[in-house]
Scaffold this motif. Structure first.
Motif, PDB file in Angstrom:
ATOM      1  N   LEU A  26      53.727  43.700  36.599  1.00  9.76           N
ATOM      2  CA  LEU A  26      52.461  44.317  36.961  1.00  9.76           C
ATOM      3  C   LEU A  26      52.281  44.326  38.477  1.00  9.76           C
ATOM      4  CD1 LEU A  26      50.013  42.759  34.338  1.00  9.76           C
ATOM      5  CD2 LEU A  26      51.267  44.903  34.199  1.00  9.76           C
ATOM      6  N   SER A  27      51.601  45.339  38.972  1.00 12.56           N
ATOM      7  CA  SER A  27      51.327  45.430  40.406  1.00 12.56           C
ATOM      8  C   SER A  27      50.220  44.444  40.780  1.00 12.56           C
ATOM      9  CB  SER A  27      50.891  46.841  40.781  1.00 12.56           C
ATOM     10  OG  SER A  27      49.636  47.136  40.188  1.00 12.56           O
ATOM     11  N   LYS A  29      47.564  45.208  42.342  1.00 15.36           N
ATOM     12  CA  LYS A  29      46.304  45.902  42.061  1.00 15.36           C
ATOM     13  C   LYS A  29      45.908  45.700  40.603  1.00 15.36           C
ATOM     14  CE  LYS A  29      44.094  50.443  42.435  1.00 15.36           C
ATOM     15  NZ  LYS A  29      44.296  51.859  42.829  1.00 15.36           N
ATOM     16  N   ARG A  30      46.887  45.807  39.702  1.00 15.52           N
ATOM     17  CA  ARG A  30      46.613  45.625  38.286  1.00 15.52           C
ATOM     18  C   ARG A  30      46.246  44.169  37.996  1.00 15.52           C
ATOM     19  NH1 ARG A  30      44.994  48.496  33.880  1.00 15.52           N
ATOM     20  NH2 ARG A  30      45.497  47.286  31.991  1.00 15.52           N
ATOM     21  N   LYS A  33      42.695  43.642  38.892  1.00 18.04           N
ATOM     22  CA  LYS A  33      41.803  44.268  37.907  1.00 18.04           C
ATOM     23  C   LYS A  33      41.672  43.389  36.672  1.00 18.04           C
ATOM     24  CE  LYS A  33      41.133  48.539  35.249  1.00 18.04           C
ATOM     25  NZ  LYS A  33      41.672  49.889  34.934  1.00 18.04           N
ATOM     26  N   ASN A  34      42.790  42.852  36.201  1.00 16.63           N
ATOM     27  CA  ASN A  34      42.759  41.993  35.022  1.00 16.63           C
ATOM     28  C   ASN A  34      42.027  40.680  35.299  1.00 16.63           C
ATOM     29  OD1 ASN A  34      44.214  43.953  33.738  1.00 16.63           O
ATOM     30  ND2 ASN A  34      46.144  42.814  33.672  1.00 16.63           N
ATOM     31  N   SER A  87      49.388  39.453  32.876  1.00 16.32           N
ATOM     32  CA  SER A  87      49.509  40.283  31.674  1.00 16.32           C
ATOM     33  C   SER A  87      48.642  39.763  30.526  1.00 16.32           C
ATOM     34  CB  SER A  87      50.973  40.347  31.219  1.00 16.32           C
ATOM     35  OG  SER A  87      51.426  39.066  30.798  1.00 16.32           O
TER      36      SER A  87
END
Length: 327
Positions: A26-27, A29-30, A33-34, A87
């Motif tokens: 995952l980036s 940025k992601r 967000k998570n 994740s």
């Protein structure tokens, strides 16, 4: 040959592992967000994060492992580190510690709230005595708002330590030792470090030293070195300072300081190269001790002491401070 083949196979396995893992990486940025989703679902708008970065290492072998600082919006002093799997974090109610006996994230949050509340109570009691506090990782800063004598300063330090002893200091993050940084309202006077250690479960004030991070420390040390180098040149031109030193400040008179630094013989380039070829032998042959007056900015006493056996700087200071107190 077998070792070389084994090494190549290991490298190939690692490369294949990384290629496979990268497909699911995952980036940042992601991950952010998570993490925000986790914080909002469980804490509303109370908590935010900063300093987010990927925390991949050979121990976790998880490219989606991240680390961030979580802080409370209304009271930023309440902050914790959070290591998490980006994740999975969005759907979690809590995050377990990386360590078997460690606190979960929520448990750490509750504990940090309790610690900051306890520290605030101590802060209020100290400010009433004219001392403001700042809690650091291994240093607690005491800023004296007014001018006090050494006796008054010692009394205020002891009052703080008595309050501190009543707390669960492991929760505070102080386990075996820490330092009190003493800052005075007279900016011309250098800040000092008072060492605090735990003995048989009880915290005690130990020795005081000059603060090497203080803006005036370099000026003081340069003046002492200039005086010392002149002394050594007169005593024995072959002696020089070894650049390893320590200080001790008299607890009843902060102007009186002991400065000690190892000495060694000046060696030629040939002697240095020859020493590098053989077994290392410490070049230290003694030390210089200086009794320095901060207010007068001059040495009251200076002497060279030869060492027949190695003594640490701390051991030397323990011995020399008895001489200072008797003068």
């Amino acid at each position: 040959m077998i070792k070389e083949i084994a090494s190549v196979i290991i490298v190939l396995l690692v490369v294949i592992f990384f290629i496979t893992k990268s497909k699911y990486m995952l980036s940042k940025k992601r991950a952010a967000k998570n993490l925000n989703a986790f914080l909002k679902a469980n804490y509303g708008t109370n908590l935010k994060h900063t300093d987010l970065y990927r925390f991949f290492n050979t121990a976790t072998m998880n490219p989606n492992c991240f680390k961030a600082v979580i802080y409370e919006v209304e009271n930023p002093k309440i902050e914790m580190y959070l290591t998490f799997d980006a994740s999975k974090i969005a759907d979690q109610k809590d995050v377990k510690s990386m360590y078997p006996d460690g606190l979960s994230f929520h448990q750490s949050y509750i504990q940090k709230q309790e610690v900051v509340a306890s520290q605030a109570i101590i802060d209020d009691k100290m400010i009433a005595l004219g001392v403001s506090l700042e809690w650091g990782y291994d240093v607690i800063t005491l800023t004296f708002i007014k001018e006090y004598t050494e006796t008054e300063i010692a009394q205020k330090e002891q009052f703080f330590l008595n309050l501190f002893r009543k707390e669960d200091t492991d929760k505070f993050g102080y386990y075996h030792s820490f330092k009190l940084e003493l800052i005075f309202c007279d900016t011309q006077y250098p800040s000092l470090l008072h060492f605090v250690e735990k003995e048989n479960g009880v915290w005690f004030l130990k020795d005081i030293s000059l603060n090497e991070n203080d803006a005036t420390f370099k000026e003081t040390r340069d003046a002492i070195i200039l005086k010392t180098q002149h002394y050594l040149k007169t005593l024995n031109p072959k002696l020089k300072l070894h650049n390893y030193y320590g200080t001790y400040v008299n607890k009843t008179d902060f102007n009186r300081v002991i400065y000690v630094e190892y000495t060694e013989n000046i060696r030629t380039e040939k002697e240095l190269k020859e020493a590098e070829k053989g077994v290392y032998v410490s070049p230290v042959n003694g030390y210089v001790v200086v009794y320095w007056n901060l207010f007068k900015k001059q040495a009251q006493h200076i002497a060279f002491v030869a060492l027949k056996e190695h003594l640490s700087i701390k051991e030397i200071l323990v011995y020399q401070k008895e001489n200072l107190l008797s003068k």
